[in-house]
Design an enzyme around this catalytic site. Structure first.
Site, mmCIF file in Angstrom:
data_model
loop_
_atom_site.group_PDB
_atom_site.id
_atom_site.type_symbol
_atom_site.label_atom_id
_atom_site.label_comp_id
_atom_site.label_asym_id
_atom_site.label_seq_id
_atom_site.Cartn_x
_atom_site.Cartn_y
_atom_site.Cartn_z
ATOM 1 N N ASP A 78 0.818 -1.217 0.000
ATOM 2 C CA ASP A 78 0.000 0.000 0.000
ATOM 3 C C ASP A 78 0.851 1.267 0.000
ATOM 4 O OD1 ASP A 78 0.779 -0.887 2.580
ATOM 5 O OD2 ASP A 78 -0.697 0.407 3.540
ATOM 6 N N GLU A 136 -0.619 -2.004 5.355
ATOM 7 C CA GLU A 136 0.389 -1.869 6.419
ATOM 8 C C GLU A 136 0.324 -0.491 7.053
ATOM 9 O OE1 GLU A 136 3.700 -1.133 8.771
ATOM 10 O OE2 GLU A 136 3.421 -0.030 6.897
ATOM 11 N N GLU A 137 -0.010 0.517 6.247
ATOM 12 C CA GLU A 137 -0.051 1.889 6.759
ATOM 13 C C GLU A 137 -1.343 2.196 7.519
ATOM 14 O OE1 GLU A 137 2.450 3.718 6.770
ATOM 15 O OE2 GLU A 137 3.728 3.181 5.062
ATOM 16 N N HIS A 364 8.088 8.746 4.378
ATOM 17 C CA HIS A 364 6.831 9.471 4.605
ATOM 18 C C HIS A 364 6.929 10.956 4.259
ATOM 19 C CE1 HIS A 364 4.567 6.332 7.238
ATOM 20 N NE2 HIS A 364 5.465 5.742 6.469
#
Length: 400
Positions: A78, A136-137, A364
Site C-alpha cells: 500500500d 500496512e499503513e 513518509h
C-alpha cells in the site's frame, strides 16, 4: 546459471515494476489494481498463488522438488495519502497518493525474488511463501493480522518469516538488522478537552479549553522525562491540535491527537497508565470534561536472534564483510510485528540512500526518493537468505 546472473536477469523488470507501481499508488484498503498487477506478474512467472486475504492480499507459493521446511517472505503493497513533490519521470499520477515508504520497491523486489527462486525449484528442499500484504499503513488495524485470521498460513505454516524494508539512513550495499527489538510499538490517541467558551475580554466567565490543553501537553511530556527509566525508550508526541473559533473568542473545546511509541511491553503499560491518570488529574484540577480515545497499535517488532544472524550472514555473503554495520532500533511502527509474534523470523533494513549530490529525505516525506541501485542487491540478499534458511531447516530436520 549463478545466483548473481539469475538476479541480474530480472533486474530491469524489478525496476520497471517499481516505477509502474510508483506511478499508480493505492492507499490502504484500495490496492485492487496493485493486486491485479502482482497476480499478473506471478502468472507470467509460472508461480501459483491464492488471493482474497484482507481483500487485496496475495499468497504466492513456490514448492521445491524436494521436501523441507517453509520460509515466508513478506512485502507490503500500500501507499500513503501524500501528494508527491518529486520531479521525476515516473512520479505519482494519482492526486494525494504516493509510495513514500518504499512499498513499491518491496513489492517489486519480492516479485523478482520469486522469479529467481522459481527457476531454482528443482534444487529447492522446501516451500517458499510470497506474502503480499495490504494495509500496512492503516495503523492500528493493519493487514497482517487479518491475513492470518483469514487463513493465509492454514495450508502452509511458516517455519520462518522474513520482512525487508528500504532504509534511507543506510547507504546502498548495507543491511541493518538487530537481535530482538528493531521497531517500536505504535499506539494512537485522541483527547477531547471540553471547557466552556465566552468573550476574550471576560475569561473569568469561561473555562478556557486552550489553557487546559496547554497544561495537559506540558504534563504529558513528564511521562517520558520523569516516569520512564532513562535506559528505556519511549516517545509521546502530540501531532495535531484543533481548537478555537476566532481571535476574540475563548475556546470551549480542543482536540489533541498523537502517538505513543515504546519497545518493552511493561514500559508501554506504564506510559499508558500515566497517560490516563494525568488526563484525569488535569480534568479535575480545571473542572473540565476529558474524553480519551486510545487505540492500541502495532506491537514492537521483535526479531528472533537466530534468524537475525541468518540475515546478517546472507548479507555479508552477497555484499561483503562490512555490509552489516551496527544500527540502533527505530521507534517507527511496523505491521510485520504481528507476524513475528506468531512465527520465528526477522525484519531487516535495506540501505537505499540516494547519491551524495542529492538531498535525502526521510520515509513518509513527499520528497522521499530511493536509490534504485539497491533493488538488485535487495533481491540478491533475499534469495540468498531464503536458500540459506531452507538449507538450515533441512539440516535441523536431519539432526532430529
Amino acid at each position: 546459471m549463478e545466483l548473481k546472473q539469475l538476479v541480474q536477469s530480472v533486474d530491469n523488470e524489478v525496476i520497471e515494476l517499481r516505477r509502474h507501481l510508483h506511478q499508480n499508488p493505492e492507499v490502504s484498503g484500495e490496492e485492487y489494481e496493485t493486486s491485479k498487477t502482482i497476480q499478473q506478474k506471478l502468472s507470467e512467472a509460472g508461480i501459483s498463488y491464492k488471493t482474497g486475504y484482507a481483500k487485496t492480499g496475495i499468497l504466492g507459493i513456490i514448492k521445491g522438488d524436494k521436501p523441507g521446511g517453509t520460509v515466508a517472505l513478506r512485502a507490503d503493497i500500500d501507499a500513503l495519502p501524500i501528494q508527491e513533490e518529486n520531479d521525476i519521470p515516473y512520479k505519482s499520477t494519482i492526486q494525494n497518493k504516493m509510495h513514500a515508504c518504499g512499498h513499491d520497491a518491496h513489492t517489486s523486489m519480492l516479485i523478482g525474488t520469486g522469479k529467481v527462486l522459481n527457476q531454482l525449484k528443482s534444487e529447492l528442499a522446501g516451500t517458499i511463501l510470497l506474502v503480499f500484504q495490504p494495509a500496512e499503513e492503516n495503523a492500528p488495524i493493519g493487514g497482517s493480522q487479518q491475513m492470518m485470521d483469514e487463513g493465509v498460513f492454514d495450508e502452509f505454516i511458516p517455519d520462518v518469516i522474513f520482512g525487508q524494508h528500504v532504509w534511507p539512513d543506510l547507504p546502498v550495499g548495507e543491511v541493518g538488522v538487530l537481535h530482538n527489538e528493531i521497531m517500536g510499538a505504535s499506539d494512537r490517541f485522541k483527547i477531547k478537552v471540553k471547557g466552556s467558551g465566552g468573550h476574550a475580554s471576560m475569561p473569568h466567565q469561561s473555562n478556557d479549553a486552550i489553557i487546559i490543553a496547554n497544561n495537559l501537553i506540558t504534563q504529558l511530556q513528564t511521562i517520558v522525562s520523569r516516569n520512564t527509566d532513562p535506559i528505556d525508550s519511549a516517545v509521546l508526541t502530540i501531532g495535531k491540535i484543533e481548537g478555537g473559533y476566532r481571535y476574540n473568542v475563548i475556546a470551549d473545546e480542543v482536540i489533541l491527537e498523537g502517538t505513543i511509541r515504546t519497545f518493552k511491553p511493561e514500559v508501554k503499560e506504564m506510559v499508558k497508565n500515566r497517560f490516563y491518570s494525568i488526563i484525569e488529574g488535569i480534568g479535575k484540577s480545571f473542572d473540565a470534561h476529558m474524553t480519551i480515545d486510545y487505540l492500541d497499535g502495532y506491537p514492537a517488532t521483535v526479531n528472533t536472534p537466530e534468524w537475525a544472524d541468518e540475515v546478517r550472514n546472507a548479507a555479508r555473503k552477497i555484499l561483503g564483510e562490512n555490509a552489516t554495520p551496527a544500527v540502533s532500533p527505530s521507534l517507527g511502527g511496523e505491521d510485520f510485528s504481528r507476524f513475528l509474534k506468531k512465527y520465528p523470523g526477522a525484519f531487516y533494513w535495506l540501505g537505499t540512500s540516494v547519491e551524495d549530490a542529492e538531498p535525502q529525505f526521510p520515509l513518509h516525506d513527499p520528497r522521499f526518493k530511493l536509490n534504485e541501485k539497491a533493488l538488485t542487491k535487495g533481491v540478491e540478499v533475499m534469495v540468498q537468505l531464503t536458500l540459506d534458511t531452507l538449507q538450515k531447516l533441512k539440516k535441523e530436520e536431519s539432526s532430529q
